[in-house]
Design an enzyme around this catalytic site. Structure first.
Site, PDB file in Angstrom:
ATOM      1  N   TRP A   1      38.280  21.480  29.648  1.00 29.87           N
ATOM      2  CA  TRP A   1      37.818  22.868  29.632  1.00 29.87           C
ATOM      3  C   TRP A   1      36.354  22.774  29.223  1.00 29.87           C
ATOM      4  O   TRP A   1      36.035  22.425  28.082  1.00 29.87           O
ATOM      5  CB  TRP A   1      38.628  23.658  28.610  1.00 29.87           C
ATOM      6  CG  TRP A   1      38.417  25.142  28.652  1.00 29.87           C
ATOM      7  CD1 TRP A   1      39.059  26.050  29.440  1.00 29.87           C
ATOM      8  CD2 TRP A   1      37.495  25.898  27.858  1.00 29.87           C
ATOM      9  NE1 TRP A   1      38.600  27.307  29.186  1.00 29.87           N
ATOM     10  CE2 TRP A   1      37.644  27.255  28.225  1.00 29.87           C
ATOM     11  CE3 TRP A   1      36.553  25.565  26.884  1.00 29.87           C
ATOM     12  CZ2 TRP A   1      36.890  28.272  27.640  1.00 29.87           C
ATOM     13  CZ3 TRP A   1      35.803  26.578  26.306  1.00 29.87           C
ATOM     14  CH2 TRP A   1      35.981  27.909  26.677  1.00 29.87           C
TER      15      TRP A   1
ATOM     16  N   LYS B   1      46.037  42.504  27.845  1.00 28.64           N
ATOM     17  CA  LYS B   1      46.936  41.852  28.810  1.00 28.64           C
ATOM     18  C   LYS B   1      46.413  42.067  30.219  1.00 28.64           C
ATOM     19  O   LYS B   1      46.329  41.149  31.011  1.00 28.64           O
ATOM     20  CB  LYS B   1      48.341  42.450  28.728  1.00 28.64           C
ATOM     21  CG  LYS B   1      49.431  41.918  27.880  1.00 28.64           C
ATOM     22  CD  LYS B   1      49.642  40.502  27.620  1.00 28.64           C
ATOM     23  CE  LYS B   1      48.559  39.798  26.920  1.00 28.64           C
ATOM     24  NZ  LYS B   1      48.733  39.278  25.619  1.00 28.64           N
TER      25      LYS B   1
ATOM     26  N   ASN C   1      38.790  16.093  23.054  1.00 30.94           N
ATOM     27  CA  ASN C   1      38.925  17.547  22.977  1.00 30.94           C
ATOM     28  C   ASN C   1      38.117  17.991  21.771  1.00 30.94           C
ATOM     29  O   ASN C   1      38.262  17.432  20.688  1.00 30.94           O
ATOM     30  CB  ASN C   1      40.405  17.921  22.813  1.00 30.94           C
ATOM     31  CG  ASN C   1      40.606  19.407  22.530  1.00 30.94           C
ATOM     32  OD1 ASN C   1      39.748  20.228  22.859  1.00 30.94           O
ATOM     33  ND2 ASN C   1      41.741  19.745  21.932  1.00 30.94           N
ATOM     34  N   GLY C   2      37.251  18.987  21.945  1.00 29.49           N
ATOM     35  CA  GLY C   2      36.451  19.473  20.820  1.00 29.49           C
ATOM     36  C   GLY C   2      34.980  19.479  21.183  1.00 29.49           C
ATOM     37  O   GLY C   2      34.613  19.459  22.365  1.00 29.49           O
TER      38      GLY C   2
ATOM     39  N   CYS D   1      41.304  21.717  26.579  1.00 32.12           N
ATOM     40  CA  CYS D   1      41.431  20.294  26.888  1.00 32.12           C
ATOM     41  C   CYS D   1      42.807  19.743  26.500  1.00 32.12           C
ATOM     42  O   CYS D   1      43.255  19.882  25.365  1.00 32.12           O
ATOM     43  CB  CYS D   1      40.374  19.462  26.194  1.00 32.12           C
ATOM     44  SG  CYS D   1      38.706  19.866  26.661  1.00 32.12           S
TER      45      CYS D   1
ATOM     46  N   ARG E   1      47.052  24.983  28.638  1.00 26.95           N
ATOM     47  CA  ARG E   1      45.948  25.016  27.683  1.00 26.95           C
ATOM     48  C   ARG E   1      44.647  25.490  28.330  1.00 26.95           C
ATOM     49  O   ARG E   1      43.706  25.832  27.636  1.00 26.95           O
ATOM     50  CB  ARG E   1      45.749  23.625  27.068  1.00 26.95           C
ATOM     51  CG  ARG E   1      46.956  23.149  26.281  1.00 26.95           C
ATOM     52  CD  ARG E   1      46.768  21.727  25.832  1.00 26.95           C
ATOM     53  NE  ARG E   1      45.734  21.595  24.824  1.00 26.95           N
ATOM     54  CZ  ARG E   1      45.911  21.783  23.524  1.00 26.95           C
ATOM     55  NH1 ARG E   1      47.089  22.118  23.076  1.00 26.95           N
ATOM     56  NH2 ARG E   1      44.912  21.648  22.688  1.00 26.95           N
TER      57      ARG E   1
ATOM     58  N   GLU F   1      46.433  45.969  22.904  1.00 29.23           N
ATOM     59  CA  GLU F   1      47.155  44.821  23.464  1.00 29.23           C
ATOM     60  C   GLU F   1      47.429  45.022  24.962  1.00 29.23           C
ATOM     61  O   GLU F   1      47.278  44.101  25.759  1.00 29.23           O
ATOM     62  CB  GLU F   1      48.455  44.592  22.673  1.00 29.23           C
ATOM     63  CG  GLU F   1      49.334  43.460  23.167  1.00 29.23           C
ATOM     64  CD  GLU F   1      48.651  42.097  23.224  1.00 29.23           C
ATOM     65  OE1 GLU F   1      47.529  41.943  22.721  1.00 29.23           O
ATOM     66  OE2 GLU F   1      49.254  41.181  23.824  1.00 29.23           O
TER      67      GLU F   1
ATOM     68  N   HIS G   1      34.567  61.732  21.775  1.00 32.12           N
ATOM     69  CA  HIS G   1      33.318  61.371  21.092  1.00 32.12           C
ATOM     70  C   HIS G   1      32.464  60.448  21.965  1.00 32.12           C
ATOM     71  O   HIS G   1      31.594  59.749  21.463  1.00 32.12           O
ATOM     72  CB  HIS G   1      33.623  60.739  19.730  1.00 32.12           C
ATOM     73  CG  HIS G   1      34.340  61.689  18.821  1.00 32.12           C
ATOM     74  ND1 HIS G   1      33.723  62.764  18.229  1.00 32.12           N
ATOM     75  CD2 HIS G   1      35.647  61.764  18.464  1.00 32.12           C
ATOM     76  CE1 HIS G   1      34.612  63.457  17.515  1.00 32.12           C
ATOM     77  NE2 HIS G   1      35.796  62.865  17.656  1.00 32.12           N
TER      78      HIS G   1
ATOM     79  N   LYS H   1      44.831  28.391  26.363  1.00 34.03           N
ATOM     80  CA  LYS H   1      45.928  28.838  25.505  1.00 34.03           C
ATOM     81  C   LYS H   1      45.598  28.635  24.034  1.00 34.03           C
ATOM     82  O   LYS H   1      45.913  29.458  23.189  1.00 34.03           O
ATOM     83  CB  LYS H   1      47.197  28.058  25.875  1.00 34.03           C
ATOM     84  CG  LYS H   1      48.430  28.470  25.089  1.00 34.03           C
ATOM     85  CD  LYS H   1      48.878  29.859  25.477  1.00 34.03           C
ATOM     86  CE  LYS H   1      50.089  30.343  24.732  1.00 34.03           C
ATOM     87  NZ  LYS H   1      50.239  31.808  24.843  1.00 34.03           N
TER      88      LYS H   1
ATOM     89  N   GLU I   1      42.959  40.228  30.970  1.00 32.91           N
ATOM     90  CA  GLU I   1      42.925  38.758  30.973  1.00 32.91           C
ATOM     91  C   GLU I   1      43.625  38.138  32.175  1.00 32.91           C
ATOM     92  O   GLU I   1      43.240  37.065  32.624  1.00 32.91           O
ATOM     93  CB  GLU I   1      43.449  38.163  29.664  1.00 32.91           C
ATOM     94  CG  GLU I   1      44.926  38.287  29.444  1.00 32.91           C
ATOM     95  CD  GLU I   1      45.389  37.616  28.154  1.00 32.91           C
ATOM     96  OE1 GLU I   1      44.840  36.583  27.767  1.00 32.91           O
ATOM     97  OE2 GLU I   1      46.334  38.143  27.530  1.00 32.91           O
TER      98      GLU I   1
HETATM   99  C1  AGP Z   1      46.190  36.664  24.519  1.00 31.23           C
HETATM  100  O1  AGP Z   1      47.065  36.787  25.550  1.00 31.23           O
HETATM  101  C2  AGP Z   1      45.562  35.350  24.337  1.00 31.23           C
HETATM  102  N1  AGP Z   1      46.393  34.266  24.553  1.00 31.23           N
HETATM  103  C3  AGP Z   1      44.682  35.250  23.096  1.00 31.23           C
HETATM  104  O2  AGP Z   1      44.101  36.480  22.806  1.00 31.23           O
HETATM  105  C4  AGP Z   1      45.337  34.675  21.830  1.00 31.23           C
HETATM  106  O3  AGP Z   1      46.218  35.596  21.275  1.00 31.23           O
HETATM  107  C5  AGP Z   1      44.235  34.280  20.838  1.00 31.23           C
HETATM  108  O4  AGP Z   1      43.402  33.322  21.433  1.00 31.23           O
HETATM  109  C6  AGP Z   1      44.784  33.750  19.540  1.00 31.23           C
HETATM  110  O5  AGP Z   1      45.557  32.608  19.743  1.00 31.23           O
HETATM  111  P1  AGP Z   1      46.523  32.077  18.621  1.00 31.23           P
HETATM  112  O6  AGP Z   1      47.575  33.104  18.422  1.00 31.23           O
HETATM  113  O7  AGP Z   1      47.069  30.789  19.163  1.00 31.23           O
HETATM  114  O8  AGP Z   1      45.708  31.873  17.383  1.00 31.23           O
END
Ligand code: AGP
Length: 612
Positions: free
Chosen positions: A75, A489, A101-102, A2, A28, A485, A508, A607, A492
Site C-alpha cells: 500500500w 459506509k 510494512n510501515g 501492506c 488489508r 456511520e 444553519h 483495513k 467509502e
Molecule cells: C470503516 O469502514 C473503516 N474500516 C475505518 O473507518 C475503520 O473503522 C478505522 O480505520 C478504524 O479501524 P480500527 O477499528 O481497526 O481501529
C-alpha cells in the site's frame, strides 16, 4: 496496510502457499504485490503493480518455486504504485531480500549515507529499499543475518514489520517489528511469518504474537524469539479458535454482505460472553472495581472512522446511564492537542484491528499521563489489546471487508455493557431500567432478522439512486451519531460524495444545498424526537428533497412524510443504533454493487491503518 507472508518448509511449494497467504491478506488494501524465493541458491523476485492476479500471470514458470520465500502486498506511501516500487526489495548483489510494512522516517539520511559511503544505486523511490541495502552492508560486515537485522533495527527510525531472507543463509526467514503487526505460525514441517493469522490459518492455528522490538528467527523446524539484547524469550502458543471458513466468503458474493448477515451472531456472542445467568453484566478478567469507577471523573473515548462512530453512541449510553462526562475524540486529533488527562481519567480505545497507529499512539499518550486504559478490540493479541490495562473483546469474528459492519455493532454492544456496568457500580441506574436495557439487547439478534427481511426493498431503493452524485444523512439524538456511520459506509465503498449532519443543524448552513432531487436519508427512530424530525423532513421536502426515512415500525408520522420508509422493529430508543445502521450498511452495499465498485477492497483504503 501492506500484507506480509513468509514461509519456510521441507519441500517446494512456497510459491503457491505465499500467493494463497497474500490473497488472504488482500483485505488489508494494496496496490502491487510481489514474491521472492530462493531458487537453486539464488534469490529470484517477481513483482507487479495491481491485483495479485497480475502477479500470478508472471510466476507460472515451474522452475520459479522453492521451500522458502517471502511475499508482500504493498500500500504505497513513498513512491507511486509501480512494478519497481513493489516489494520485495534486494541488496545490490541480490543475496538478500526484504519486505516491509510501515514507514522508515530517517530513510533519506540512511540512503544518502549508503550512496556516499558504499556507492549503492537505488532502483525504487521507496523508503523500504534502504532496509535491503543497509542489511546487505551489515551482513557483509558481520556475516550473520540475525546480527545484521538486529543492527539495522538500531539504525532505522519509524514503524516497521520487516521480514528478511538471504541466499547466504537459505534455511531461515527473520522478522522484526515495531508498531505494526507480526505473527508467527507453527506448522507441521513448515513455519510462517505474517502480518495476520488468515495468511497461514489453512496450515496452522498455533500462533506466536511477536511483540514490539522482538526479533524472530523462523526455520522449517522451529520458531525462536529474541529480545533486543539477543536473549531468547519463551512465548506461549496461542490457539486460534475460529476456522478457515470464518475468514472465507461462505457463499456470499462479498465479505461485506456476509459480515452484515453475521451481525446477529456477533452480537449474541459478545453478549453471551459478558452476561451472567442472572442477567447481570460481568467484567470477568477486567480489573475495574467499584472504587476505581467512582474515582473516574471523566471518560475519553478515542478511535478512528467507524470505531469513532461507535464511541459517539457510547457517549450517549454512558452519560445517560452512568452519569459521567464523556468526550469522544478522533485519535489523530487527540494525540496532537494537550488533552486534560490524569489518574482520574478512564481512556477507552475502540479498534477492530487493534493496530490502528493513531489509536495506539493516543492510547500511549493517555497512559503516559496516568489514565486507566480500557480497550474495546476485535483482534485478540493485537497491539492495542496488549498495551491496555484491560481489554473488552468484541466477538465479531474476523472482519475481512474493509468497510466495517459487524465490528461496529459489536462495539456498540460493548459500549452498552460498559455503560450498564458503570451505572450499576455507581448506583446511578434503577434496577428495572437496567433489566429493560439488558432484555432489549438480548432481543436485537432476533429483530435484525426482521430488518434483513427488507433487503430486497433496500436493494430496489439502492438501484433507484445508485447514479446519484451526492447524498445526505440526518438524524437527531443518537440517530445523528448513526447518520455519520451511514454516510461513511456509502462514501467509502460507492465513492458517492455523502455528508452527515445533525438534523437540527441543517438550517444553519447545509440546507442551502438542497434542491429538486437532493437525496436524504432521514433517521427518525427516537420516539421523543419524532415530531422534531418530522419538521426537518418537511423543511427539506419543501425544497425538493427526496427523503428515505428509517423509522420504528408503526411510526405513521414519519412514514407519511417520507418518500420511502424502511422500518426497524419496535425497541427502546437507547438501542436503536444496533438496528438502524443495518439498512444503511445494506444500502451502501447495493449502491456500490450497482456502480460496479470493488466492494471489499475500496480504492485507496486499507483495513488496518498502521501508518499515521
Ligand atoms: C470503516 O469502514 C473503516 N474500516 C475505518 O473507518 C475503520 O473503522 C478505522 O480505520 C478504524 O479501524 P480500527 O477499528 O481497526 O481501529
Amino acid at each position: 496496510m501492506c500484507g506480509i507472508v513468509g514461509y519456510v518448509g521441507n519441500e517446494t511449494g512456497a510459491k503457491d502457499i505465499i500467493l494463497g497467504g497474500l490473497k488472504s491478506l488482500e483485505y488489508r488494501g494494496y496496490d502491487s504485490a510481489g514474491i521472492a524465493l530462493i531458487c537453486k541458491g539464488k534469490i529470484e523476485v517477481r513483482k507487479k503493480v495491481g491485483e495479485i492476479s497480475n502477479l500470478e500471470k508472471i510466476v507460472g514458470d515451474p522452475s520459479f518455486d522453492s521451500n522458502i520465500g517471502i511475499g508482500h502486498t504493498r500500500w504505497a506511501t513513498h513512491g507511486v504504485p509501480s512494478d519497481i516500487n513493489a516489494h520485495p526489495h534486494c541488496n545490490s548483489d541480490e543475496t538478500l531480500s526484504i519486505v516491509h510494512n510501515g514507514i522508515i522516517e530517517n530513510y533519506m539520511e540512511i540512503k544518502e549515507q549508503l550512496v556516499r559511503e558504499h556507492d549503492i544505486t537505488f532502483k525504487s523511490d521507496t523508503d523500504s529499499e534502504v532496509i535491503a541495502h543497509l542489511l546487505g552492508v551489515y551482513f557483509d560486515e558481520c556475516g550473520d543475518l540475525q546480527d545484521a537485522v538486529a543492527r539495522a533495527t538500531k539504525r532505522i527510525r519509524g514503524t516497521y514489520t520487516i521480514v528478511a531472507m538471504s541466499s547466504r543463509e537459505p534455511d531461515k526467514i527473520i522478522g522484526v517489528r515495531k508498531d505494526t503487526p507480526l505473527v508467527a505460525g507453527l506448522g507441521k514441517g513448515c513455519n510462517f511469518l505474517a502480518s495476520d493469522i488468515p495468511a497461514f490459518l489453512k496450515y496452522s492455528g498455533q500462533v506466536y504474537f511477536i511483540e514490539n522490538g522482538e526479533l524472530v528467527v523462523v526455520t522449517k523446524d522451529d520458531i525462536r524469539i529474541f529480545d533486543t539484547e539477543r536473549n531468547e524469550i519463551h512465548r506461549d502458543v496461542f490457539h486460534v479458535t475460529w476456522d478457515v471458513d470464518a475468514a472465507e466468503k461462505g457463499g456470499y458474493e462479498h465479505f461485506m454482505l456476509k459480515e452484515i448477515h453475521e451481525q446477529p451472531a456477533g452480537i449474541e456472542e459478545t453478549l453471551t460472553r459478558r452476561l451472567d445467568d442472572d442477567g447481570l453484566v460481568n467484567l470477568d478478567g477486567i480489573n475495574m472495581t467499584k472504587e476505581d469507577i467512582s474515582k473516574f471523573n471523566k471518560i475519553y473515548i478515542v478511535a478512528c472512522g467507524t470505531a469513532y462512530h461507535a464511541g459517539l453512541v457510547g457517549k450517549y449510553a454512558i452519560e445517560k446511564m452512568a452519569k459521567i462526562t464523556v468526550e469522544v475524540d478522533v485519535a489523530s486529533e487527540f494525540r496532537y492537542r494537550d488533552p486534560l488527562v490524569d489518574e482520574k481519567t478512564l481512556f477507552i480505545a475502540i479498534s477492530q484491528s487493534g493496530e490502528t497507529q493513531d489509536t495506539l499512539q493516543a492510547l500511549r499518550l493517555a497512559r503516559s499521563k496516568g489514565a486507566r486504559v480500557l480497550s474495546v478490540v476485535n483482534v485478540i493479541g493485537s497491539s492495542v489489546a496488549r498495551e491496555s490495562d484491560d481489554v473488552f473483546y468484541t466477538w465479531a469474528g474476523p472482519e475481512i471487508a474493509v468497510a466495517s459492519t459487524k465490528a461496529y455493532t459489536t462495539q456498540l454492544v460493548c459500549m452498552y455493557l460498559i455503560a450498564l456496568y458503570m451505572a450499576k457500580a455507581k448506583g446511578t441506574i434503577e434496577d428495572a431500567y437496567y433489566r429493560m436495557i439488558i432484555n432489549e439487547l438480548k432481543g436485537i439478534p432476533e429483530k435484525l432478522n426482521m430488518v434483513f427481511s427488507q433487503e430486497k426493498e433496500i436493494e430496489k431503493i439502492a438501484e433507484q439512486f445508485h447514479r446519484q452524485n451526492e447524498m445526505f444523512f440526518i438524524g437527531r439524538g443518537v440517530d445523528s451519531a448513526v447518520s455519520l456511520e451511514g454516510s461513511l459506509k456509502l462514501k467509502e465503498i460507492s465513492y458517492i460524495n455523502s455528508f452527515a449532519i445533525a438534523a437540527g443543524e441543517l438550517k444553519h448552513g447545509t440546507i442551502a444545498l438542497v434542491e429538486n432531487g437532493t437525496v436524504f436519508f432521514a433517521l427518525a427512530t427516537q420516539d421523543g424526537l419524532a415530531e422534531k424530525m418530522g419538521s426537518n423532513i418537511e423543511e427539506i421536502k419543501a425544497r425538493g428533497a427526496y427523503v428515505i426515512a428509517v423509522a420504528k415500525e408503526g411510526s405513521r408520522l414519519i412514514a407519511d412524510l417520507a418518500d420511502n420508509c424502511i422500518f426497524i422493529p419496535k425497541c427502546a430508543d437507547e438501542v436503536t443504533p444496533l438496528l438502524t445502521v443495518v439498512p444503511l450498511q445494506m444500502f451502501a452495499y447495493y449502491v456500490a454493487k450497482f456502480r460496479g465498485c470493488n466492494i471489499d477492497k475500496p480504492k485507496n483504503l486499507a483495513k488496518s491503518v498502521t501508518v499515521e
